[in-house]
Structure formats: structure tokens, C-alpha cells
Design an enzyme around this catalytic site. Structure first.
Site, PDB file in Angstrom:
ATOM      1  CG  HIS A 174      41.609  43.999  42.338  1.00 14.37           C
ATOM      2  ND1 HIS A 174      41.516  44.175  40.974  1.00 14.37           N
ATOM      3  CD2 HIS A 174      40.765  42.974  42.627  1.00 14.37           C
ATOM      4  CE1 HIS A 174      40.656  43.309  40.469  1.00 14.37           C
ATOM      5  NE2 HIS A 174      40.193  42.563  41.450  1.00 14.37           N
ATOM      6  CG  ASP A 418      55.645  28.164  25.509  1.00 13.35           C
ATOM      7  OD1 ASP A 418      56.493  27.832  26.360  1.00 13.35           O
ATOM      8  OD2 ASP A 418      55.762  27.910  24.292  1.00 13.35           O
TER       9      ASP A 418
END
Length: 487
Positions: A174, A418
Site C-alpha cells: 500500500h 474493458d
């Protein structure tokens, strides 16, 4: 004497030619150093794994994006540094990658039975850890030491492929970046696969700390400065929650909230808000679907606290500050680092449980308007800077509060991704049908990331809390009114 023969870990040798860069101030914190994130995307089509791997590798080698290939090391003073390769090879690639292929459809894999599916009513639909065989590959990093003592890139990719489906998991420490940066990485990765590399934006340079002055000269105090919890208060809070924090097992479960349910909650809330007079200088009350969803989850989460009506519920919400910090971060360049802070709402249990959802949602919306400005972000970061070497975020409330943490990624639109450029056959968009996020090696209790809306408009979120507290949410969901969300 039992440690006489214990093997001491040794970090890999420093590679001559690697570019050494200090971690930005707001990345080099105790919390961000501690957690490794695993972000899993399930596609119901077979994707070209070699194309996926090659495109991400090329992105990691690309000028301006090489931070993805950085290795983590400690310097002589014990501070973390990025060691960024300038040359790559098959023995030292930009991105650590693993792949498992199954000569079967996904439905024949034992773990497929645990994949969450949309529900007709709000429901807990799965347990994130049940999918570990899909999101953790061989030698998968789970903690800081896995980066310090191996020559491993801060970003990794694990792919599990089937005849009819593909599961992708990005893992990263992180301290490297946040969810907004992750979306920028996914978009750039996609552009490589599409052959449109000329359209990939150049990120803000990782060679300098773009936010080094943030919070050094605040122009005003934080809006909740008088409610900031002291060090002693946080110690008392930790002691009163020690059982949940350290001894009870934490579970990360998945909740699906159907589109119609949230739309109805929002419509009811907007009607109710007409009766709430705006404060001085405020506009006509408004709440978003995200506000009402957060209020609804908060009510479920504290439904067992009705016997403590005056106890404070501290609802802290993460937000990306990129748009309000344009004096530091240009709008046309992605910032591949952490730039997420918290705005906070403090309300008593009696209001969360006894007043309409629209009331809590409105308090959330007011906090967004009040606390997410550039001036308030400077004030928040000034408090963070004053917290000492660990750089813990400031907490607001009191030592007896019940704290809930939220992060809403709906606007980032992970479900809109996509990956048709990698499809092996067929035409049309190839979007993830399921997304989840898991953190290791520890779990933050009472944390609720809202992943976003799928193509059907269903909201997906996860929550991490004790098994006992999940039982409370299960009971509250059974008592929910299907139309209004009231109990």
C-alpha cells in the site's frame, strides 16, 4: 538461547545502476507500510494471458511508469527507499508475475461454488477468504518483509485461467499507491494492449515528492479540531476494543445491494430532505446514492448498540484529494502514489438508529462539502504531520466511540474496465463480473470498502469485522424492510 540458530534474513544485494528514490512523505507511514493489497477481477471470458503479461511488463519498463517495477529496501538509517531498475531481463523483470492454467471451465473448480453472485435483496453473498486459491499465487507477497528480503517489484500480477474465464489479481504494497492510482495503472495497461501507447499519459514524476509541502502551512484549523482524540484518548479507545482488535477473528465478507433497493432508498431520502432546513450559507439539502448507502451500512453496523444511545459513532470516509490539490498535482497527469485522506462524521447512536437514513446521509454530505476542500485538506495533513514518526492519521470523537471506516470507489468505475483487447474470441466489451479486495497480513476491523456498481447497477461492497459482529448484520438484514431499508 533458543534463537542461536535462527536464520537472519538478508536483503538482496543493491544492484548498481538502480535508481534510488525516497518514499513520498504521505506514503512512508506505518499503516501504508504494513498492508499488502490483493485486488481480484473475475472475467467470464478466456483472455490471452501472454498478452496481459507482456503489456503489464512493457508498462513497468516505460519511462515515467517504472515505479511499478520498484523494489523496496531500507537504507543505513532504516528508512524505506524505492530501488528502481533501469535495465530489465528475464531474470529481473519489471513486474513479478505468476500464472496457473486449468484445462477446465471455471464451474468445475471447487472454489467456483464460493464466487459471490448478485442477490434479489441486500444480502451477505460470500466470504472473501474463501477465494484465496484464486487471488494468491505461488510465493505471493503478504507482508512488508516479502518485499524487503526478495528482489520483488512493488506491483505483482497473478492470473488464473480457465477455458471460459480469467481471474486477474494485482497485488501491491500500500505504500506504493492507492485505489485511484490503481485505476490509472489499469487504464494504461489497457492502452498498451490496445496498441495505443501514444495515448498513455506521463505520471507526475516519482523522483520528487509532489506533496512535500502539503500541510506545512495550513491557513485555518481543521473543522473538527476541537473533537480530535488525544493520544491518551486513543489508548483508552484501543484498550476498550482490545478484544475485537487483537483476539477475535476478523472476517471479510461480501455484500451485494441490488440497484432498485439503493434507488428507492435515495428517492425516499430526497423526499425527506425537504423537511431539513439548510444551515446558514448552505444550499438546498442533497445526498448522493453513495451517501445513503454509507448511512445504511452504518446503521446496520451499529444496530446492536441501541442500549448506548449517546455513544458517538465516528464514520470516517476516505477520499482522493487529487482534484482539490491542483497547486501540487496537474490535472492531466496521474499521480501514482497515495493521496487519500479522511473526512469524518460524528453522530450519536440514537440519531443513526432513530432518525431517518436521510439524516445521517445528509451529515455525510455536509462533511464532504466542509472537510474535502483544499484548505481543510491542508489542515488535516498538518494534524497528520504532528502525529510523530508513525504518521498515523488523526482520529476524531472520544475514547468510547464506535469507529467505522468507509472508502467508496464507485466514481473510479472499476466495473467499467474493458479488457476486450485481450479477449481470445468474441466481440464487444469484456468487463469484470466480480471484483473484490483483500488486505494482508492484518485486517482493519469495521472497514467497509464500496467497490462500485456492476453493469446491472448492483452495488458491491465488502466489510471486515468480527464473526460476532457479522451475525449482528445478518440479523439486521433479515429484519430489513425490502422497500425502505427500515428495521
Amino acid at each position: 538461547m533458543f534463537n542461536l540458530f535462527k536464520q537472519t534474513k538478508v536483503a538482496p544485494r543493491v544492484v548498481a545502476g538502480d535508481e534510488v528514490v525516497e518514499l513520498p512523505f504521505f506514503d512512508d507511514t506505518l499503516l501504508l507500510q504494513t498492508f499488502v493489497l490483493h485486488s481480484m477481477f473475475v472475467f467470464d471470458q478466456a483472455l490471452d494471458v501472454l498478452k496481459l503479461q507482456d503489456a503489464l511488463e512493457r508498462l513497468g519498463q516505460r519511462a515515467g511508469w517504472r515505479k511499478l517495477a520498484a523494489r523496496l529496501r531500507r537504507n543505513a538509517a532504516g528508512q524505506l527507499e524505492f530501488h528502481i531498475p533501469t535495465e530489465f531481463s528475464s531474470q529481473r523483470p519489471a513486474i513479478a508475475q505468476t500464472h496457473i492454467h486449468h484445462e477446465t471451465p471455471l464451474s468445475q473448480h471447487p472454489v467456483s461454488a464460493f464466487l459471490p453472485k448478485p442477490s434479489a435483496q441486500p444480502a451477505i453473498v460470500g466470504n472473501a477468504e474463501d477465494l484465496r486459491p484464486l487471488y494468491e499465487g505461488l510465493n505471493c507477497p503478504t507482508k512488508l518483509d516479502d518485499y524487503l528480503y526478495e528482489d520483488r517489484s512493488v506491483v505483482g500480477l497473478h492470473v488464473v485461467s480457465f477455458h471460459d474465464a480469467t481471474v486477474l489479481t494485482l497485488n501491491w504494497i500500500h505504500a506504493a499507491f492507492d485505489a485511484t492510482a490503481k485505476k490509472a495503472i489499469l487504464d494504461a495497461w489497457n492502452l498498451v494492449m490496445l496498441g495505443r501507447e501514444d495515448q498513455i499519459p506521463t505520471p507526475v514524476s516519482y523522483r520528487e515528492d509532489a506533496l512535500k509541502d502539503l500541510g506545512t502551512n495550513p491557513l485555518s484549523p481543521h473543522a473538527l479540531a476541537d473533537r480530535k482524540t488525544s493520544t491518551l484518548g486513543m489508548i483508552r479507545w484501543a484498550l476498550s476494543n482490545v478484544t475485537d482488535l487483537f483476539f477475535r477473528s476478523q472476517e471479510t465478507r461480501i455484500i451485494c445491494v441490488p440497484a432498485g433497493f439503493v434507488e428507492n432508498l435515495h428517492a425516499v431520502a430526497m423526499k425527506e430532505l425537504v423537511s431539513f432546513p439548510p444551515g446558514p450559507g448552505e444550499e438546498r439539502p442533497f445526498v448522493s446514492e453513495g451517501d445513503i448507502l454509507t448511512a445504511w451500512v452504518a446503521r446496520l453496523a451499529v444496530s446492536h448498540l441501541s442500549q448506548y444511545p449517546d455513544r458517538t459513532v465516528a464514520i470516517q470516509n476516505a477520499f482522493s484529494a487529487r482534484k482539490v490539490l491542483r497547486q501540487y498535482l496537474p490535472a492531466d497527469q496521474p499521480y501514482i502514489a497515495n493521496c487519500a485522506f479522511f473526512f469524518n462524521v460524528l453522530v450519536p447512536v440514537k440519531d443513526v438508529l432513530g432518525r431517518p437514513l436521510s439524516y445521517t446521509a445528509w451529515q455525510i454530505r455536509r462533511a464532504i462539502k466542509q472537510q474535502t476542500t483544499a484548505e481543510q485538506t491542508e489542515a488535516y495533513c498538518a494534524l497528520l504531520r504532528s502525529s510523530g514518526q508513525s504518521k498515523l492519521p488523526p482520529f476524531f470523537g472520544d475514547s468510547s466511540m464506535h469507529m467505522l471506516s468507509f472508502s467508496n470507489w464507485t466514481k473510479i468505475d472499476f466495473f467499467g474496465l474493458d479488457f476486450s483487447a485481450a479477449a481470445l474470441k468474441g466481440a464487444g466489451p469484456v468487463r469484470p463480473k466480480y471484483i473484490q479486495n483483500v488486505q494482508t497480513p492484518y485486517k482493519f476491523t469495521e472497514m467497509f470498502p464500496i467497490v462500485g456498481k456492476d453493469e446491472q447497477g448492483n452495488y458491491w461492497l465488502s466489510g471486515t469485522r468480527t464473526t460476532q459482529n457479522w451475525d449482528i448484520i445478518e440479523q439486521a438484514l433479515r429484519e430489513e424492510s425490502p422497500m425502505t431499508g427500515s428495521t
